[in-house]
Design an enzyme around this catalytic site. Structure first.
Site, PDB file in Angstrom:
ATOM      1  N   THR A  13       0.833  -1.210   0.000  1.00 37.34           N
ATOM      2  CA  THR A  13       0.000   0.000   0.000  1.00 37.34           C
ATOM      3  C   THR A  13       0.865   1.257   0.000  1.00 37.34           C
ATOM      4  O   THR A  13       0.720   2.128  -0.855  1.00 37.34           O
ATOM      5  CB  THR A  13      -0.917  -0.008   1.243  1.00 37.34           C
ATOM      6  OG1 THR A  13      -1.675  -1.223   1.234  1.00 37.34           O
ATOM      7  CG2 THR A  13      -1.864   1.176   1.251  1.00 37.34           C
ATOM      8  N   VAL A  14       1.784   1.365   0.957  1.00 33.54           N
ATOM      9  CA  VAL A  14       2.574   2.593   1.102  1.00 33.54           C
ATOM     10  C   VAL A  14       3.665   2.674   0.028  1.00 33.54           C
ATOM     11  O   VAL A  14       3.810   3.697  -0.656  1.00 33.54           O
ATOM     12  CB  VAL A  14       3.191   2.688   2.522  1.00 33.54           C
ATOM     13  CG1 VAL A  14       4.029   3.956   2.660  1.00 33.54           C
ATOM     14  CG2 VAL A  14       2.101   2.656   3.595  1.00 33.54           C
ATOM     15  N   GLU A 130       8.008  10.760   9.533  1.00 34.57           N
ATOM     16  CA  GLU A 130       6.730  11.485   9.499  1.00 34.57           C
ATOM     17  C   GLU A 130       5.536  10.546   9.313  1.00 34.57           C
ATOM     18  O   GLU A 130       4.480  10.718   9.943  1.00 34.57           O
ATOM     19  CB  GLU A 130       6.761  12.516   8.364  1.00 34.57           C
ATOM     20  CG  GLU A 130       5.501  13.329   8.200  1.00 34.57           C
ATOM     21  CD  GLU A 130       5.237  14.249   9.390  1.00 34.57           C
ATOM     22  OE1 GLU A 130       5.943  15.241   9.544  1.00 34.57           O
ATOM     23  OE2 GLU A 130       4.290  13.968  10.163  1.00 34.57           O
ATOM     24  N   GLY A 188      -7.432  -0.979   2.639  1.00 38.65           N
ATOM     25  CA  GLY A 188      -5.978  -0.819   2.816  1.00 38.65           C
ATOM     26  C   GLY A 188      -5.589  -0.029   4.058  1.00 38.65           C
ATOM     27  O   GLY A 188      -4.463   0.414   4.190  1.00 38.65           O
ATOM     28  N   LYS A 206       2.304   4.681  18.030  1.00 40.15           N
ATOM     29  CA  LYS A 206       2.289   6.078  17.555  1.00 40.15           C
ATOM     30  C   LYS A 206       2.369   7.063  18.725  1.00 40.15           C
ATOM     31  O   LYS A 206       3.043   8.085  18.645  1.00 40.15           O
ATOM     32  CB  LYS A 206       1.024   6.333  16.741  1.00 40.15           C
ATOM     33  CG  LYS A 206       1.008   5.585  15.414  1.00 40.15           C
ATOM     34  CD  LYS A 206      -0.369   5.635  14.782  1.00 40.15           C
ATOM     35  CE  LYS A 206      -0.418   4.947  13.438  1.00 40.15           C
ATOM     36  NZ  LYS A 206      -1.781   4.749  12.924  1.00 40.15           N
TER      37      LYS A 206
END
Ligand code: NDP
Ligand code: HSE
Length: 429
Positions: A13-14, A130, A188, A206
Site C-alpha cells: 500500500t505505502v 513522518e 488498505g 504512535k
C-alpha cells in the site's frame, strides 16, 4: 540539479504510493524543490507472488537487500515493509552504510528508536519518520519545526484510522464490528494483523513517538496504558448516544512539570467536541503548547496516497538536509528518563454501567463502595428495559482516580445485588 536515488523496501500500500507520487509528481517536485528524485530499486519478497509488479519497470525489482546496500548511487532507503524483522536489520544496516532511512513503520521505530538514532548519528545518516504517525498529517514536522517556542503539555487525538473507521460505522450505520473491520482491511487501512489496530497497539506505537517528541523525553511503549476497542458492545454505543457522547479510541498524553501520563483507550467525548466530528479513516491530533494554546491537525490517517505523501515529504526534507541531518534533541535511551515521574494513577471522569438487582439497598451499597474509594458521583441514569427484577444503571463520576475506580469496581462486582459490571469507559470533556 541535485539528484537523489531511492530504494523502496516493500511495494504494498505505502511503497507503491511512494513510487506513484515520485513518478507522477517528480517533475513538479524538481521544479519547486530543486531536487530530482528517482527510484533505483524496489525490494520485494518474491517476484512470483508480488501483486504490484506491473506498476513499475521490471528492472527495478530485486529480492536482494544486499544489492541495494552495495549500490553507492542509493542515497535514501525507504522502509515500508512493516513488522520487526527483517525491517529492523535492514534499517540498521542501511544507516551503518551511511544511507538515510525514511520509514512508515511505527512498530519497528517505537521498539528500536534509540538504537536506530545511535546508528544514524554514528554515520551522519538521516532518520525520518513522518509517516509513522497520523498517515498524511504533517504532525511530526509541526512538533519539531513549528512548536519549538512551546512547552507542550498535552497531545490528544485519534491516531488509528482503522478503529476510527470501525467506530464510525458502528455508531452511524449500526454495522457489526466484524463487517466494519473487513471493509477497513479491503480499503488498505488495517495492519496485516488487525489485532495491532483493534487492540490499540498501533495507537500505542504512535503515541510513544508522538509523546516522546512532544514532551521531549523518550516514552517507551512499555509505559503506555493500552486498551483496545474489542470489548465495546452495542449497549455502550446506546449509552453514549443517550448521554450525547461519541466513543473514540483516543491516544492521550499529558505533562505537568516532570509528571507524564500516556494512555490509549476507548473514550467517551461530548458529541460537540471537535474530535467527535472526526469520522471514518480520518485522524486528528490536538497539541497544547503553553504559548500557542491549542492546535488541531486533521487529515487522512491511513491509506496509500496520504501515507505516501508523508513519506515523500520526508524524502524531500532529507535531501535538503543531506549535509547535516537533524536528530532528536532529547536523550533517546531505551528506558524512560529517571527524571520523569510516570503517572499511572491518572484522573478522569468515568462512565460505568452496571447490571443490578432491582431491590431496596442496591443503590446505597453501590454508592458506599464508590464513596469508600473517594469516587464522587456526578449523575446516575437508569437506562433500558426494566423488568422489575434486574436493572441497568449508568453512573457518571466526577474526575476520579483510576486506581480508586478500579478498587471500587472490584468491591461492587462482589456485591450480591450486582449481576455484572457491564462496562467502564473513560470520559474526556
Ligand atoms: P503492505 O502489507 O501493503 O505492504 C508491505 C509490503 O512489504 C508487502 O508487499 C510485503 O510483501 C512487503 N514485504 C514484507 N516483508 C518483506 C521482505 N522481507 N522483503 C521484501 N518485501 C517484504 O503494508 P503497508 O504498505 O500498508 O504498510 C507498510 C508499513 O507502513 C507498515 O509498517 C505500516 O504500519 C505502515 N503504515 C501503513 C499505512 C497504511 O495506511 N497502510 C499508513 C501508515 C503507516 P508480502 O505481501 O509478500 O509480505
Ligand atoms: N493501520 C493504521 C491505521 C495505518 O489504521 O491507522 C496507519 O498507520
Amino acid at each position: 540539479m541535485k539528484q537523489f536515488q531511492i530504494a523502496l523496501l516493500g511495494f504494498g500500500t505505502v511503497g507503491s504510493g511512494v513510487y506513484r507520487i515520485i513518478s507522477e509528481n517528480g517533475a513538479q517536485i524538481a521544479h519547486r524543490e530543486g531536487i530530482e528524485l528517482s527510484v533505483g530499486h524496489i525490494l520485494v519478497r518474491d517476484f512470483e507472488h508480488e501483486p504490484n509488479l506491473e506498476l513499475a519497470p521490471r528492472a527495478l525489482f530485486t529480492t536482494s537487500f544486499d544489492e541495494i546496500l552495495s549500490d553507492d548511487s542509493i542515497n535514501i532507503v525507504v522502509e515500508c515493509m512493516g513488522g520487526i524483522e527483517p525491517a529492523k536489520t535492514f534499517i540498521i544496516r542501511a544507516l551503518e552504510a551511511g544511507k538515510t532511512v525514511v520509514t512508515s513503520n511505527k512498530e519497528v521505530m517505537s521498539k528500536n528508536w534509540p538504537a536506530f538514532e545511535k546508528a544514524a548519528k554514528a554515520t551522519g545518516a538521516g532518520l525520518y519518520l513522518e509517516a509513522t504517525v497520523g498517515g498524511g498529517i504533517p504532525i511530526i514536522r509541526t512538533i519539531l519545526d513549528s512548536m519549538q517556542a512551546n512547552n507542550i503539555t498535552r497531545v490528544m487525538g485519534i491516531i488509528n484510522g482503522t478503529t476510527n473507521y470501525i467506530l464510525t460505522q458502528m455508531t452511524e450505520n449500526g454495522q457489526s464490528f466484524e463487517d466494519a473491520l473487513k471493509d477497513a482491511q479491503a480499503l488498505g487501512y488495517a495492519e496485516a494483523n488487525p489485532t495491532a489496530d483493534v487492540e490499540g497497539y498501533d495507537a500505542m506505537y504512535k503515541l510513544s513517538i508522538l509523546s516522546s517528541m512532544s514532551f521531549h523525553a523518550h516514552m517507551p511503549i512499555e509505559v503506555i496504558y493500552r486498551e483496545g476497542i474489542t470489548k465495546l458492545t452495542k449497549a455502550d454505543f446506546e449509552t453514549a448516544q443517550l448521554l450525547n457522547y461519541r466513543i473514540k479510541l483516543l491516544a492521550i498524553g499529558k505533562k505537568d512539570g516532570n509528571k507524564i501520563e500516556v494512555r490509549v483507550h476507548p473514550t467517551m467525548i461530548p458529541a460537540t467536541h471537535p474530535l467527535a466530528s472526526v469520522r471514518g479513516v480520518f485522524n486528528a491530533i490536538f497539541l497544547t503548547g503553553h504559548a500557542v494554546d491549542d492546535v488541531m491537525l486533521y487529515g487522512r490517517g491511513a491509506g496509500c496516497m496520504p501515507t505516501a505523501s508523508a513519506v515523500v515529504s520526508d524524502i524531500v526534507y532529507a535531501c535538503h538536509h543531506e549535509k547535516q541531518h537533524k536528530y532528536m534533541t532529547f536523550v533517546n535511551e531505551a528506558s524512560m528518563s529517571s527524571e520523569i515521574e510516570l503517572v499511572k494513577d491518572f484522573h478522569c471522569i468515568y462512565c460505568i454501567r452496571l447490571n443490578v438487582a432491582d431491590r431496596p439497598g442496591t443503590m446505597a451499597n453501590i454508592a458506599a463502595a464508590f464513596a469508600e474509594q473517594g469516587v464522587s458521583l456526578k449523575s446516575v441514569i437508569q437506562l433500558g428495559e426494566n423488568d422489575g427484577v434486574t436493572s441497568r444503571i449508568t453512573f457518571l463520576t466526577h474526575a476520579a482516580s483510576e486506581f480508586g475506580v478500579r478498587e471500587a469496581l472490584k468491591k461492587i462486582e462482589s456485591l450480591s445485588c450486582v449481576n455484572a459490571v457491564e462496562s467502564m469507559i473513560r470520559v474526556e470533556e
